[in-house]
Scaffold this motif. Structure first.
Motif, short mmCIF file in Angstrom:
data_model
loop_
_atom_site.label_atom_id
_atom_site.label_comp_id
_atom_site.label_asym_id
_atom_site.label_seq_id
_atom_site.Cartn_x
_atom_site.Cartn_y
_atom_site.Cartn_z
N SER A 1 0.86 -1.20 0.00
CA SER A 1 0.00 0.00 0.00
C SER A 1 0.88 1.24 0.00
O SER A 1 1.95 1.24 0.64
CB SER A 1 -0.87 0.03 1.25
OG SER A 1 -1.63 -1.14 1.31
N LEU A 2 0.40 2.28 -0.67
CA LEU A 2 1.23 3.48 -0.84
C LEU A 2 1.60 4.10 0.51
O LEU A 2 0.73 4.49 1.30
CB LEU A 2 0.47 4.51 -1.69
CG LEU A 2 1.19 5.84 -1.93
CD1 LEU A 2 2.50 5.63 -2.67
CD2 LEU A 2 0.29 6.81 -2.70
N SER A 3 2.90 4.17 0.77
CA SER A 3 3.37 4.88 1.96
C SER A 3 4.78 5.39 1.70
O SER A 3 5.54 4.80 0.92
CB SER A 3 3.28 3.99 3.20
OG SER A 3 4.52 3.51 3.58
N ILE A 4 5.10 6.50 2.31
CA ILE A 4 6.37 7.17 2.06
C ILE A 4 7.03 7.46 3.40
O ILE A 4 6.43 8.09 4.26
CB ILE A 4 6.15 8.51 1.31
CG1 ILE A 4 5.37 8.28 0.03
CG2 ILE A 4 7.48 9.21 1.03
CD1 ILE A 4 3.96 8.81 0.05
N THR A 5 8.25 6.98 3.57
CA THR A 5 9.00 7.27 4.79
C THR A 5 10.26 8.03 4.41
O THR A 5 11.04 7.56 3.58
CB THR A 5 9.39 5.98 5.53
OG1 THR A 5 8.18 5.32 5.92
CG2 THR A 5 10.22 6.28 6.77
N ILE A 6 10.43 9.17 5.00
CA ILE A 6 11.65 9.95 4.75
C ILE A 6 12.39 10.13 6.06
O ILE A 6 11.79 10.34 7.11
CB ILE A 6 11.29 11.31 4.09
CG1 ILE A 6 10.91 11.06 2.62
CG2 ILE A 6 12.44 12.32 4.21
CD1 ILE A 6 10.55 12.27 1.83
N THR A 7 13.69 9.99 5.98
CA THR A 7 14.56 10.31 7.11
C THR A 7 15.39 11.52 6.69
O THR A 7 16.00 11.50 5.62
CB THR A 7 15.48 9.12 7.44
OG1 THR A 7 14.63 8.01 7.78
CG2 THR A 7 16.41 9.43 8.61
N ALA A 8 15.35 12.56 7.49
CA ALA A 8 16.05 13.79 7.10
C ALA A 8 17.08 14.15 8.15
O ALA A 8 16.87 13.94 9.35
CB ALA A 8 15.05 14.93 6.94
N MET A 9 18.21 14.68 7.66
CA MET A 9 19.30 15.06 8.55
C MET A 9 19.64 16.52 8.35
O MET A 9 19.59 17.03 7.23
CB MET A 9 20.55 14.22 8.23
CG MET A 9 20.41 12.78 8.70
SD MET A 9 21.27 11.61 7.64
CE MET A 9 19.91 11.02 6.62
N GLY A 10 19.98 17.18 9.44
CA GLY A 10 20.37 18.58 9.36
C GLY A 10 21.53 18.82 10.30
O GLY A 10 21.84 17.98 11.14
N THR A 11 22.16 19.98 10.14
CA THR A 11 23.29 20.30 11.02
C THR A 11 23.13 21.69 11.61
O THR A 11 22.40 22.53 11.07
CB THR A 11 24.63 20.25 10.24
OG1 THR A 11 24.51 21.06 9.08
CG2 THR A 11 24.98 18.83 9.83
N LEU A 12 23.85 21.91 12.68
CA LEU A 12 23.94 23.25 13.27
C LEU A 12 25.13 23.28 14.21
O LEU A 12 25.67 22.22 14.54
CB LEU A 12 22.62 23.67 13.92
CG LEU A 12 22.09 23.07 15.19
CD1 LEU A 12 20.83 23.83 15.60
CD2 LEU A 12 21.74 21.62 15.03
N PRO A 13 25.58 24.48 14.62
CA PRO A 13 26.73 24.52 15.51
C PRO A 13 26.42 23.78 16.81
O PRO A 13 25.28 23.81 17.28
CB PRO A 13 26.92 26.02 15.78
CG PRO A 13 26.22 26.72 14.66
CD PRO A 13 25.10 25.82 14.26
N ARG A 14 27.43 23.14 17.37
CA ARG A 14 27.25 22.34 18.59
C ARG A 14 26.62 23.15 19.70
O ARG A 14 27.00 24.30 19.95
CB ARG A 14 28.63 21.81 19.03
CG ARG A 14 28.58 21.04 20.29
CD ARG A 14 29.05 19.63 20.12
NE ARG A 14 28.95 18.92 21.39
CZ ARG A 14 29.98 18.54 22.10
NH1 ARG A 14 31.20 18.77 21.65
NH2 ARG A 14 29.80 17.91 23.24
N GLY A 15 25.63 22.57 20.35
CA GLY A 15 25.00 23.21 21.49
C GLY A 15 23.90 24.20 21.12
O GLY A 15 23.30 24.82 21.98
#
Ligand code: ADP
Ligand code: MG
Length: 365
Positions: free
Chosen positions: A130-144
């Motif tokens: 059955s139609l289903s969509i799973t996305i895993t997304a990654m992002g970055t930013l300065p530590r803390g």
């Protein structure tokens, strides 16, 4: 068990911590870890299922856009810059014969947003079912610098971006086979993740999340994690012209005065107007699918001005709707009563009570 009880009972309570570089696991919009002393990575995953998260006849282009948008919205909620995503796609085996435009249109919507946000597709999986969509997304930013749900302080202002309830209105109308106003349809099908605003709030917001299940339900996650309560003034909720107009023109039976939600009013027409206004608050608070940001920030004039400057710079409405208050745990709650982390509603500084128990979207409840 509802969605959150399942997560807590079977998964969060078993979660381990093998790596020292894990800064935050289950419970926020994204998990946070650092692979270097300078940089933090945040990661999130969301699934969209046909018939649950979108109407089976939704435009394939919007399905592609929205699958990615809801994930990028979680990155934005941490204040992160979107970087990479993977796409796990389950397709009905006959989709290419039955709906030859599905894949070209789905990928057009997906890449329109990925190009707008500068995020790279780096892998995935393709299966049938059955139609289903799973996305895993990654992002970055300065530590803390990740903006967590847990940082709200007593006295902080509470803000939301954009307007609330538009997507919920579109869903309500589509369920009755009526065409929603164009602006509401756009918000339902093509939500704009608030990436730039999220990133610029890195040194301003004390806590933040994105509103996916309705403000009335999602704000509680900030309150629970921060150990606070909140007061929201309903007269300040940012409602679009469409949501206000629909509430005014809504037909149907007005409940008897006994069921009236607010203080008594004199005339029948006042009562009608009041009831309809309340319906628009309910739509805005418990409708879901807004994908706006809700954040808290210190209540000083300098910060308030900075937030309004950002709003002008990014041409994105930001509205102060209430404030964080201390927890009621040891004050007015009876023992055993779940009165902590509560939201008190006001209308023009007067207490306001929804008679009915209301909650946002929750799978399995
Ligand atoms: P959001 O609406 O921001 O995507 P959710 O309400 O879906 O967040 O999830 C709440 C938290 O629980 C998130 O931190 C999410 O990563 C985590 N979570 C949800 N489902 C699971 C699961 N099956 N196993 C582990 N963690 C989960
Ligand atoms: Mg979220």
């Amino acid at each position: 068990m509802d969605e959150f009880a399942i997560i807590q009972h079977y998964f969060a309570s078993h979660s381990t911590r093998y790596s020292d570089d894990l800064d935050l696991g289950i419970g926020d919009d994204c998990a946070v870890f650092h692979l270097s002393p300078e940089e933090e990575m945040v990661i999130t995953t969301d699934t969209l299922v046909s018939g649950v998260h979108f109407f089976p006849d939704a435009e394939p282009c919007s399905i592609g856009w929205k699958s990615l948008a809801v994930n990028i919205s979680d990155l934005a909620a941490m204040g992160a810059k979107p970087r990479y995503f993977t796409l796990a796609l389950t397709l009905p085996s006959d989709i290419q014969q039955q709906q030859p435009d599905f894949l070209p249109e789905f990928s057009r919507g997906l890449f329109r947003l990925s190009n707008q946000c500068g995020i790279d597709l780096i892998g995935g999986d393709t299966t049938h079912g059955s139609l289903s969509i799973t996305i895993t997304a990654m992002g970055t930013l300065p530590r803390g610098k990740a903006i967590l749900r847990s940082g709200a302080q007593t006295g902080d202002d509470i803000y939301v971006t954009g307007t609330l309830g538009d997507a919920a209105l579109a869903v309500e109308l589509l369920k009755c086979h009526k065409e929603p106003p164009a602006g509401c349809r756009q918000k339902l099908d093509y939500p704009e993740p608030r990436v730039a605003m999220g990133m610029m709030l890195q040194d301003i917001a004390t806590a933040m999340l994105d509103i996916s299940d309705g403000l009335g339900s999602d704000l509680r996650h900030i309150l629970e994690r921060s150990g606070c309560s909140a007061v929201i003034d309903l007269s300040l909720l940012p409602l679009s012209r469409e949501v206000r107009e629909y509430a005014r023109n809504r037909c149907g039976k007005i409940p008897s005065p006994d069921n009236n939600l607010r203080s008594p009013v004199n005339t029948e027409s006042d009562r009608k107007q009041q009831y309809h206004e309340e319906q628009s608050f309910i739509q805005a608070l418990f409708g879901g699918d807004d994908y706006e940001l809700c954040f808290t920030a210190p209540p000083d004039d300098g910060i308030r001005n900075k937030i309004q400057d950002l709003s002008r710079l990014l041409n994105l409405k930001v509205t102060r709707i209430g404030r964080v208050t201390g927890n009621n745990k040891f004050n007015d709650a009876s023992p055993g009563e779940d009165d902590n982390y509560k939201i008190c509603y006001q209308y023009k500084n007067q207490p306001f009570f929804f008679k009915k128990e209301l909650s946002g979207y929750n799978h399995f409840s």
